[in-house]
Design a protein around this motif. Structure first.
Motif, PDB file in Angstrom:
ATOM      1  N   TRP A 145     -14.698 -37.645  -4.105  1.00  0.00           N
ATOM      2  CA  TRP A 145     -16.027 -37.517  -4.796  1.00  0.00           C
ATOM      3  C   TRP A 145     -16.148 -36.410  -5.823  1.00  0.00           C
ATOM      4  CZ3 TRP A 145     -20.859 -40.230  -4.485  1.00  0.00           C
ATOM      5  CH2 TRP A 145     -21.918 -39.466  -5.158  1.00  0.00           C
ATOM      6  N   PHE A 146     -15.677 -35.366  -5.374  1.00  0.00           N
ATOM      7  CA  PHE A 146     -15.736 -34.144  -6.494  1.00  0.00           C
ATOM      8  C   PHE A 146     -14.326 -34.427  -7.319  1.00  0.00           C
ATOM      9  CE2 PHE A 146     -17.882 -32.048  -2.857  1.00  0.00           C
ATOM     10  CZ  PHE A 146     -19.117 -31.711  -3.734  1.00  0.00           C
ATOM     11  N   GLY A 147     -13.469 -34.993  -7.111  1.00  0.00           N
ATOM     12  CA  GLY A 147     -12.253 -35.196  -7.690  1.00  0.00           C
ATOM     13  C   GLY A 147     -12.756 -36.307  -8.958  1.00  0.00           C
ATOM     14  N   ILE A 148     -13.211 -37.313  -8.321  1.00  0.00           N
ATOM     15  CA  ILE A 148     -13.587 -38.242  -9.287  1.00  0.00           C
ATOM     16  C   ILE A 148     -14.599 -37.617 -10.457  1.00  0.00           C
ATOM     17  CG2 ILE A 148     -14.984 -40.622  -9.572  1.00  0.00           C
ATOM     18  CD1 ILE A 148     -11.886 -40.786  -8.844  1.00  0.00           C
ATOM     19  N   GLU A 149     -15.391 -36.980  -9.925  1.00  0.00           N
ATOM     20  CA  GLU A 149     -16.513 -36.206 -10.815  1.00  0.00           C
ATOM     21  C   GLU A 149     -15.921 -35.238 -11.628  1.00  0.00           C
ATOM     22  OE1 GLU A 149     -20.022 -35.065 -12.507  1.00  0.00           O
ATOM     23  OE2 GLU A 149     -19.956 -36.724 -10.943  1.00  0.00           O
ATOM     24  N   HIS A 150     -15.042 -34.557 -11.461  1.00  0.00           N
ATOM     25  CA  HIS A 150     -14.287 -33.633 -12.329  1.00  0.00           C
ATOM     26  C   HIS A 150     -13.390 -34.167 -13.153  1.00  0.00           C
ATOM     27  CE1 HIS A 150     -13.081 -29.636 -13.522  1.00  0.00           C
ATOM     28  NE2 HIS A 150     -11.740 -30.093 -13.176  1.00  0.00           N
ATOM     29  N   LEU A 151     -12.617 -35.100 -12.714  1.00  0.00           N
ATOM     30  CA  LEU A 151     -11.528 -35.909 -13.532  1.00  0.00           C
ATOM     31  C   LEU A 151     -11.980 -36.962 -14.439  1.00  0.00           C
ATOM     32  CD1 LEU A 151      -8.491 -35.291 -11.060  1.00  0.00           C
ATOM     33  CD2 LEU A 151      -9.126 -33.911 -13.122  1.00  0.00           C
ATOM     34  N   VAL A 152     -12.875 -37.791 -13.827  1.00  0.00           N
ATOM     35  CA  VAL A 152     -13.195 -39.027 -14.658  1.00  0.00           C
ATOM     36  C   VAL A 152     -14.529 -39.198 -14.821  1.00  0.00           C
ATOM     37  CG1 VAL A 152     -13.099 -41.420 -14.381  1.00  0.00           C
ATOM     38  CG2 VAL A 152     -11.266 -40.071 -13.099  1.00  0.00           C
ATOM     39  N   ARG A 166     -14.392 -32.316 -26.925  1.00  0.00           N
ATOM     40  CA  ARG A 166     -14.495 -31.700 -25.659  1.00  0.00           C
ATOM     41  C   ARG A 166     -13.204 -32.303 -25.024  1.00  0.00           C
ATOM     42  NH1 ARG A 166     -20.018 -31.655 -23.128  1.00  0.00           N
ATOM     43  NH2 ARG A 166     -18.689 -31.361 -21.453  1.00  0.00           N
ATOM     44  N   VAL A 167     -12.681 -33.767 -25.325  1.00  0.00           N
ATOM     45  CA  VAL A 167     -12.074 -34.341 -24.613  1.00  0.00           C
ATOM     46  C   VAL A 167     -10.327 -33.604 -24.533  1.00  0.00           C
ATOM     47  CG1 VAL A 167     -13.025 -36.607 -24.445  1.00  0.00           C
ATOM     48  CG2 VAL A 167     -11.338 -36.024 -26.412  1.00  0.00           C
ATOM     49  N   SER A 168     -10.207 -32.792 -25.382  1.00  0.00           N
ATOM     50  CA  SER A 168      -8.935 -32.096 -25.360  1.00  0.00           C
ATOM     51  C   SER A 168      -8.719 -31.396 -24.011  1.00  0.00           C
ATOM     52  CB  SER A 168      -9.134 -30.707 -26.489  1.00  0.00           C
ATOM     53  OG  SER A 168     -10.181 -30.014 -26.130  1.00  0.00           O
ATOM     54  N   GLU A 197      -5.185 -39.718 -19.897  1.00  0.00           N
ATOM     55  CA  GLU A 197      -5.712 -41.262 -20.354  1.00  0.00           C
ATOM     56  C   GLU A 197      -6.893 -40.835 -20.986  1.00  0.00           C
ATOM     57  OE1 GLU A 197      -2.908 -41.403 -16.936  1.00  0.00           O
ATOM     58  OE2 GLU A 197      -4.470 -39.835 -17.481  1.00  0.00           O
ATOM     59  N   ILE A 198      -7.910 -39.764 -20.729  1.00  0.00           N
ATOM     60  CA  ILE A 198      -9.245 -39.823 -21.250  1.00  0.00           C
ATOM     61  C   ILE A 198      -9.154 -39.071 -22.625  1.00  0.00           C
ATOM     62  CG2 ILE A 198     -11.366 -38.472 -21.124  1.00  0.00           C
ATOM     63  CD1 ILE A 198     -10.823 -40.536 -18.838  1.00  0.00           C
ATOM     64  N   ARG A 199      -7.882 -38.240 -22.873  1.00  0.00           N
ATOM     65  CA  ARG A 199      -7.804 -37.675 -24.388  1.00  0.00           C
ATOM     66  C   ARG A 199      -7.333 -38.909 -25.392  1.00  0.00           C
ATOM     67  NH1 ARG A 199      -5.103 -33.966 -22.401  1.00  0.00           N
ATOM     68  NH2 ARG A 199      -3.059 -34.938 -22.828  1.00  0.00           N
ATOM     69  N   SER A 200      -6.689 -39.747 -24.681  1.00  0.00           N
ATOM     70  CA  SER A 200      -6.208 -40.814 -25.580  1.00  0.00           C
ATOM     71  C   SER A 200      -7.326 -41.661 -25.940  1.00  0.00           C
ATOM     72  CB  SER A 200      -4.893 -41.642 -24.865  1.00  0.00           C
ATOM     73  OG  SER A 200      -4.737 -42.782 -25.512  1.00  0.00           O
ATOM     74  N   LEU A 201      -8.296 -41.890 -25.050  1.00  0.00           N
ATOM     75  CA  LEU A 201      -9.339 -42.880 -24.986  1.00  0.00           C
ATOM     76  C   LEU A 201     -10.377 -42.164 -26.269  1.00  0.00           C
ATOM     77  CD1 LEU A 201     -10.917 -45.550 -24.315  1.00  0.00           C
ATOM     78  CD2 LEU A 201     -12.168 -44.115 -22.482  1.00  0.00           C
ATOM     79  N   GLY A 202     -10.240 -40.927 -26.101  1.00  0.00           N
ATOM     80  CA  GLY A 202     -11.229 -40.222 -26.988  1.00  0.00           C
ATOM     81  C   GLY A 202     -10.721 -40.279 -28.521  1.00  0.00           C
ATOM     82  N   GLU A 203      -9.506 -40.190 -28.562  1.00  0.00           N
ATOM     83  CA  GLU A 203      -8.672 -40.117 -30.124  1.00  0.00           C
ATOM     84  C   GLU A 203      -9.016 -41.747 -30.521  1.00  0.00           C
ATOM     85  OE1 GLU A 203      -4.704 -39.128 -29.163  1.00  0.00           O
ATOM     86  OE2 GLU A 203      -5.082 -36.929 -29.119  1.00  0.00           O
TER      87      GLU A 203
END
Length: 626
Positions: A313-320, A345-347, A352-358
């Motif tokens: 729960w907390f891992g998914i909340e923090h990372l995704v 802020r996605v830096s 994967e999230i950073r690539s999606l933000g770019e």
């Protein structure tokens, strides 16, 4: 550029709208179920095995006690056989007989006494003092001995010569001729059995009792208060006694004692099944460590399962999830047209999230560029459309000016009226095109302003022929499209023209009212009413209708409406036609453009009406581009 607000589907814990967290929690929970269930099953299996071992140990203890009693019975037979062979005992009386009996049982606590009984059942010799006048001729054990049985064990009884409970073992006393002349007997006292078992079960919570074959308690336990007794109810004891008599095996069972404590009980026979011993140990004392072990075996996988769920729960909340929520706000800003927003802020997010933000940033740049291109293209097209409407309006005014020039040369009143009607129809179209290019939205016209302008032009159009006719407009401020405005404007023009022509022939003035009412969100009601002479409904027929009537019916068909004409203190023309109510954000879009005094003269041409004598010839229009 504005766009519709995107409404996300409400999230739930189940179904298609379930979020990422509950789905991953469900997957991890299912994955942890198998090892957790295996650990629980192993703990339960270990508990059941330990319980079986405990029951076996208790049954073995009871069986060991029974074996001890069997050995004691065997030892008593050997003692009796040895005594029956001694001459002093066979003599059956005297001090030598007494001493022989005393030596035989000396140091053996289980034997309360030894005796010699003659053939009549009287005691002739005993190891200790006896009651006088005791006779056992009627006892079953004595009868069996005298009948020739080599070794006899009596039932539980009260000894007549000692006065206590116990069991008698006996062998026949035979003379040299082989005749049975009496019996040698040993008495095993019940007090010794009680002391023997109590010495091995000294705790207060341990249950112990000796029972007869009917389930009656025959030890000191019977003296205890029933409410404090550690033994179970008598019907439970009797039930297991019956099962023992049928199966012949030591019975173990769990039951609640009279004192309210749950115990594990074992019932085992003693002395050949003449009496039974019942042993009981508290379940909590016996299986407390086992229960703690099982509880720990069950709690540990549950704890691991809960810990895994919390970590996921907390891992998914923090990372995704928090990054997805952040990107969702960014895309909502893009949907609202704010393409300058960037997901900076996605830096700090995973790769994967950073690539999606770019990718979102590049998409925003492309959208901005595309929107600018579309805006420029739309602006050019709007300019072109406005120019078209402007030129159409100028051309229509030019046609009206030409009609005015020709009308001045006509002397026939009927032809002059026809020219005036033609100018009115052309003026309606010119007013429509002027309103279109003056509005911000080329596809919307304010209904109130359009009708007021149209009626103002009709008042100046020369249809009154010197009469004082008042023309008023009552309309809501709504927007309509050109597809409705064109037939509506021509219909109003024809209806007002007919009123000017026919309603006030014998009068110097009157009143014409144009009213539009919103009947429903999808329907408008147009009413054109005059206070003129009216008409005869019975005398009119479709064949007698003129050009104006035919045009009105044609425009009503274009509006997909319903026409009703009646004579009611004048003439009333009502048309009900479909017109969808526009949303509030578009309701006033047609009248935001500047409406100054010179707006009607953008082309440099004069307004419709009587053309001055100095009007330019048709070949030389004085129009100019907007």
């Amino acid at each position: 550029m504005k766009s519709a607000k995107i409404v996300a589907a409400p999230r739930s814990w189940f179904g298609r709208n379930a979020g990422l967290r509950p789905r991953l929690v469900l997957i991890v929970g299912i994955a942890m179920l198998a090892p957790g269930a295996l650990a629980v099953l192993q703990a339960i299996s270990s508990y059941n095995s330990s319980m079986r071992i405990l029951e076996q140990n208790l049954a073995q203890a009871a069986q060991l006690s029974a074996t001890e009693q069997v050995n004691m019975i065997s030892a008593s037979r050997e003692i009796l056989t040895s005594l029956a062979a001694q001459p002093d005992v066979r003599a059956g009386e005297g001090l030598a007989c007494r001493r022989a009996l005393q030596r035989a049982i000396g140091g053996l606590d289980q034997y309360s006494g030894a005796s010699v009984v003659d053939a009549k059942g009287d005691f002739s010799c005993a190891s200790g003092p006896t009651r006088s006048g005791v006779n056992v001729a009627d006892r079953q054990w004595f009868i069996s001995v005298m009948s020739g049985d080599g070794f006899v064990i009596s039932d539980l009884l009260v000894s007549r010569w000692l006065g206590t409970w116990g069991i008698i073992t006996a062998v026949p006393l035979v003379n040299e001729d082989g005749v049975i002349q009496g019996a040698v007997a040993l008495f095993i006292g019940l007090d010794w059995l009680t002391r023997r078992y109590h010495s091995g079960n000294e705790t207060d919570d341990t249950a112990f009792a000796l029972l007869d074959s009917q389930g009656e308690i025959i030890t000191g336990e019977s003296q205890r208060s029933p409410a404090r007794s550690p033994l179970p109810a008598r019907d439970i004891v009797n039930e297991h006694l019956r099962e023992h008599m049928q199966g012949g095996q030591t019975q173990t069972f769990r039951a609640r004692g009279h004192d309210g404590t749950w115990r594990l009980y074992a019932i085992s026979p003693l002395l050949g099944g003449r009496i039974f011993v019942i042993l009981g140990t508290p379940v909590l004392t016996a299986i407390g460590p086992l229960a703690l072990q099982v509880a720990w075996g069950v709690f540990t996988p549950l704890l691991m399962w809960a810990l895994a769920i919390a970590v996921v729960w907390f891992g998914i909340e923090h990372l995704v999830v928090r990054w997805i929520t952040y990107l969702e706000r960014i895309t909502s800003a893009y949907a609202a047209g704010r393409h300058s927003v960037r997901p900076e802020r996605v830096s700090a997010a995973p790769a994967e999230i950073r690539s999606l933000g770019e990718t979102f940033s590049r998409m925003a740049d492309l959208l901005s560029a595309r929107e600018n291109e579309l805006r420029d293209s739309l602006q050019q097209k709007e300019i072109l459309v406005r120019e078209i409407h402007h030129r159409v309006k100028n051309n229509l005014q030019l046609v009206m000016s030409l009609l005015n020039l020709h009308a001045r040369r006509i002397r026939d009143p009927r032809a002059e009226v026809a020219f005036a009607e033609a100018r009115s129809r052309i003026n309606a179209l010119a007013t429509l095109h002027r309103r279109l290019y003056e509005s911000e939205n080329l596809q919307e016209i304010d209904l109130k302003w359009f009708l007021e302008d149209l009626c103002a032009e009709l008042r100046r159009g020369g249809l009154s022929r010197g009469r004082n006719v008042e023309l008023t407009v009552d309309s809501p401020s709504e927007v309509i499209g050109p597809d409705v405005a064109v037939p509506l404007g021509l219909l109003v023009t024809e209806a007002i023209t007919n009123a000017y022509k026919h309603a006030f022939n014998e009068r110097d003035g009157g009143h014409i009212r144009v009213q539009i009412v919103r009947e429903s969100p999808a329907t408008l009601l147009l009413t054109i009413r005059d206070d003129g002479t009216g008409f005869d409904m019975s005398a009119s027929s479709p064949d007698q209708s003129g050009l104006g009537r035919s045009l009105i019916e044609a425009f009503v068909r274009q509006l997909r409406g319903e026409l009703e004409t009646r004579s009611e203190e004048g003439t009333v023309v009502q048309v009900r036609f479909p017109a969808q109510l526009k949303p509030d954000d578009k309701k006033h879009g047609g009248h935001h453009a500047p409406h100054h005094a010179g707006a009607h003269n953008v082309s440099g041409m004069t307004q419709p009406g009587p053309v001055p004598a100095t009007a330019p010839p048709p070949g030389e229009p004085t129009t100019r581009s907007a």
